[in-house]
Design a protein around this motif. Structure first.
Motif, mmCIF file in Angstrom:
data_model
loop_
_atom_site.group_PDB
_atom_site.id
_atom_site.type_symbol
_atom_site.label_atom_id
_atom_site.label_comp_id
_atom_site.label_asym_id
_atom_site.label_seq_id
_atom_site.Cartn_x
_atom_site.Cartn_y
_atom_site.Cartn_z
ATOM 1 N N GLY A 102 45.206 37.255 47.324
ATOM 2 C CA GLY A 102 46.161 38.134 48.273
ATOM 3 C C GLY A 102 46.994 37.943 46.896
ATOM 4 N N GLN A 134 45.711 42.335 41.555
ATOM 5 C CA GLN A 134 44.578 42.844 43.511
ATOM 6 C C GLN A 134 44.614 43.502 43.904
ATOM 7 O OE1 GLN A 134 48.825 42.523 46.145
ATOM 8 N NE2 GLN A 134 46.956 41.833 48.167
ATOM 9 N N ILE A 154 40.783 44.205 44.845
ATOM 10 C CA ILE A 154 40.338 44.613 46.581
ATOM 11 C C ILE A 154 39.394 45.570 46.450
ATOM 12 C CG2 ILE A 154 40.596 45.701 48.427
ATOM 13 C CD1 ILE A 154 43.542 44.897 47.941
ATOM 14 N N GLU A 211 35.504 44.006 45.153
ATOM 15 C CA GLU A 211 34.977 43.357 46.730
ATOM 16 C C GLU A 211 35.006 44.763 47.199
ATOM 17 O OE1 GLU A 211 34.695 40.118 48.147
ATOM 18 O OE2 GLU A 211 36.032 39.146 45.966
ATOM 19 N N ALA A 212 35.263 45.386 47.406
ATOM 20 C CA ALA A 212 34.845 46.635 48.276
ATOM 21 C C ALA A 212 33.271 47.219 47.613
ATOM 22 C CB ALA A 212 36.242 47.927 48.086
ATOM 23 N N SER A 227 30.884 44.757 48.780
ATOM 24 C CA SER A 227 30.446 44.876 49.713
ATOM 25 C C SER A 227 29.337 46.276 50.206
ATOM 26 C CB SER A 227 31.922 44.680 50.212
ATOM 27 O OG SER A 227 31.517 44.773 52.093
ATOM 28 N N ARG A 233 37.586 33.825 54.502
ATOM 29 C CA ARG A 233 38.513 34.105 53.487
ATOM 30 C C ARG A 233 39.935 33.821 53.789
ATOM 31 N NH1 ARG A 233 37.239 40.360 51.032
ATOM 32 N NH2 ARG A 233 39.125 39.239 50.116
ATOM 33 N N ALA A 276 45.193 42.220 51.910
ATOM 34 C CA ALA A 276 44.773 42.115 51.200
ATOM 35 C C ALA A 276 42.669 42.201 51.622
ATOM 36 C CB ALA A 276 43.927 40.837 50.343
ATOM 37 N N GLN A 313 40.639 46.053 51.811
ATOM 38 C CA GLN A 313 39.076 46.355 51.191
ATOM 39 C C GLN A 313 38.587 47.429 51.838
ATOM 40 O OE1 GLN A 313 37.061 42.861 51.085
ATOM 41 N NE2 GLN A 313 35.752 43.526 51.056
ATOM 42 N N CYS A 324 39.257 50.308 51.732
ATOM 43 C CA CYS A 324 38.668 51.446 49.987
ATOM 44 C C CYS A 324 37.429 50.908 50.621
ATOM 45 C CB CYS A 324 39.194 49.467 49.107
ATOM 46 S SG CYS A 324 38.637 50.282 47.486
ATOM 47 N N GLU A 325 36.947 50.429 50.793
ATOM 48 C CA GLU A 325 35.362 50.802 51.344
ATOM 49 C C GLU A 325 35.492 52.566 51.759
ATOM 50 O OE1 GLU A 325 33.769 47.884 53.540
ATOM 51 O OE2 GLU A 325 34.071 46.309 52.197
#
Length: 411
Positions: A15, A22, A26, A29-30, A33, A323, A332, A336, A339-340
């Motif tokens: 991160g 980066q 992120i 990952e979002a 998820s 994490r 980070a 995330q 961002c989600e």
């Protein structure tokens, strides 16, 4: 020979790499998820979609209905003028004539105009000269040209004309409600009616506009019946005038001279007030109310997203702790979750925009309105959804970034 070996490069914490890498990490990952929690993500996005749909539909319908509402207000504002002679003139035995009303019709901006003596009392209307079966109804005297000015529509038979009045023919027209009460469906066969025992030939059945309650369930006869001294059952004569849009003020100022040039000061003119300010106030109040309801829907959607994200943080404490233990920074982790929430907001905003546009189109077509839609709303929906997602995800993201890795791993 001594050679200096290059200094080994220190590892980077997860991160804390290059900003571009980066950010994309992120985002990836979002997305991963959310794909693992599809049902929850869609249900959360539905909350935002409802709020955006309400907002888009409200703005769209407001702009679409504005023209229709304005037309109706303008029609009311500029089409009805009434010029009445004072009681002093009537008491002196003087009456206007059809020539006077013809001068009023000659004014610029006048669509239709004619003399009217409204009923001052109800009279007995029956189909026979006996009092066995009758209906009490108002009987007004109306010039043929005034029928259009009032908005009276003949639905069966015909309307009387100036010739009937000039000859003094005893003819009558009745409203559809009175015709039903008397058991009359049409005027075929030249039916006869008796008004207070006087014989009249029924030549037409009419329908009065809703705003003209004085002509509903009533009868009308030629205006000449009230323009003679000694006539009873009628009020004072007045000119009913329908004007073009925006011409009411001008016609109102000139109608007194045209109707009674002998002394215009004896004519009382009623001109509807300017309703433009009232119209704008009504439109603004309605739009503010609907936008307020849409804002409440957006707040509910934001709370739903925030609550879902916060529950997700509680469920994923072990993942977040792992994490953090392997080097992921707090920034980070927080990024995330924000961002989600943003992705959910964008998806909900796009879906809500589509729903709002379709609702606007369906309602407009059902009401025979011309659709007036601002193209900027198509882009504003996803943007507003993204902003709602960002705001809703700030607190859960902060909570996620404060998760202690050691304590989480031990639990």
């Amino acid at each position: 020979m001594i050679r200096w070996a290059p200094r080994p490069r220190r590892g980077r914490r997860a991160g804390t790499g290059r900003p571009g890498v980066q950010v994309w990490g992120i985002v990836a990952e979002a997305v991963a998820s959310l794909r693992g929690r599809t049902v929850r993500a869609w249900l959360t996005a539905a909350g935002i979609a409802m709020g955006i749909a309400a907002t888009v539909a409200t703005v769209g319908l407001s702009s679409t209905a504005q023209a229709a509402v304005s037309d109706k207000f303008d029609a009311v504002k500029a089409t009805q003028v009434t010029a009445s002679l004072s009681d002093e003139v009537v008491a002196s035995g003087l009456f206007p004539t059809t020539e006077d009303s013809a001068r009023v019709r000659g004014l610029n901006g006048v669509v239709a105009a004619g003399l009217v003596c409204e009923s001052s009392q109800e009279r007995r209307v029956s189909r026979t000269d006996s009092d066995g079966f009758f209906r009490s109804a108002p009987v007004s005297a109306v010039e043929g040209h005034a029928l259009e000015a009032i908005g009276i529509e003949v639905v069966n038979g015909r309307a009387y004309d100036s010739g009937h009045g000039a000859r003094g023919d005893s003819v009558v027209m009745i409203d559809t409600v009175l015709a039903k009460d008397l058991g009359i469906t049409d005027v075929s066969g030249s039916p006869v009616l008796f008004i207070d025992g006087d014989r009249y030939l029924l030549i037409g059945i009419y329908q009065a506009p809703r705003s003209e309650t004085g002509f509903t369930r009533a009868a009308i006869v030629p205006v000449e019946f009230c323009l003679t001294e000694g006539s009873t059952g009628f009020g004072g004569p007045q000119a009913r005038i329908r004007t073009e849009l925006g011409a009411a003020e001008q016609v109102g100022g000139e109608s007194s001279v045209a109707l009674w040039p002998r002394d215009p000061a004896l004519v009382q003119v009623a001109v509807p007030p300017d309703l433009s300010d009232f119209r704008q106030g009504v439109e603004g109040d309605i739009q503010a109310l609907l936008l307020g309801l849409a804002a409440v829907s957006l707040v509910i959607g934001a709370v739903s997203v925030s609550n879902t994200a916060l529950v997700s943080v509680m469920e994923r404490r072990s993942e977040i702790g792992l994490r953090r233990a392997v080097g992921a920074s707090r920034r980070a982790i927080a990024g995330q979750f924000v961002c989600e929430s943003t992705i959910i907001g964008v998806v909900g905003g796009a879906i809500g925009t589509v729903i709002g546009v379709n609702v606007t189109a369906v309602v407009s077509l059902a009401r025979d309105w011309q659709v007036a839609f601002d193209p900027l709303l198509l882009a504003a929906g996803p943007v507003v959804g993204a902003l709602v997602g960002v705001v809703a995800g700030v607190y859960p993201a902060w909570r996620a970034s404060r998760v202690a890795p050691a304590v989480t791993l031990r639990s």
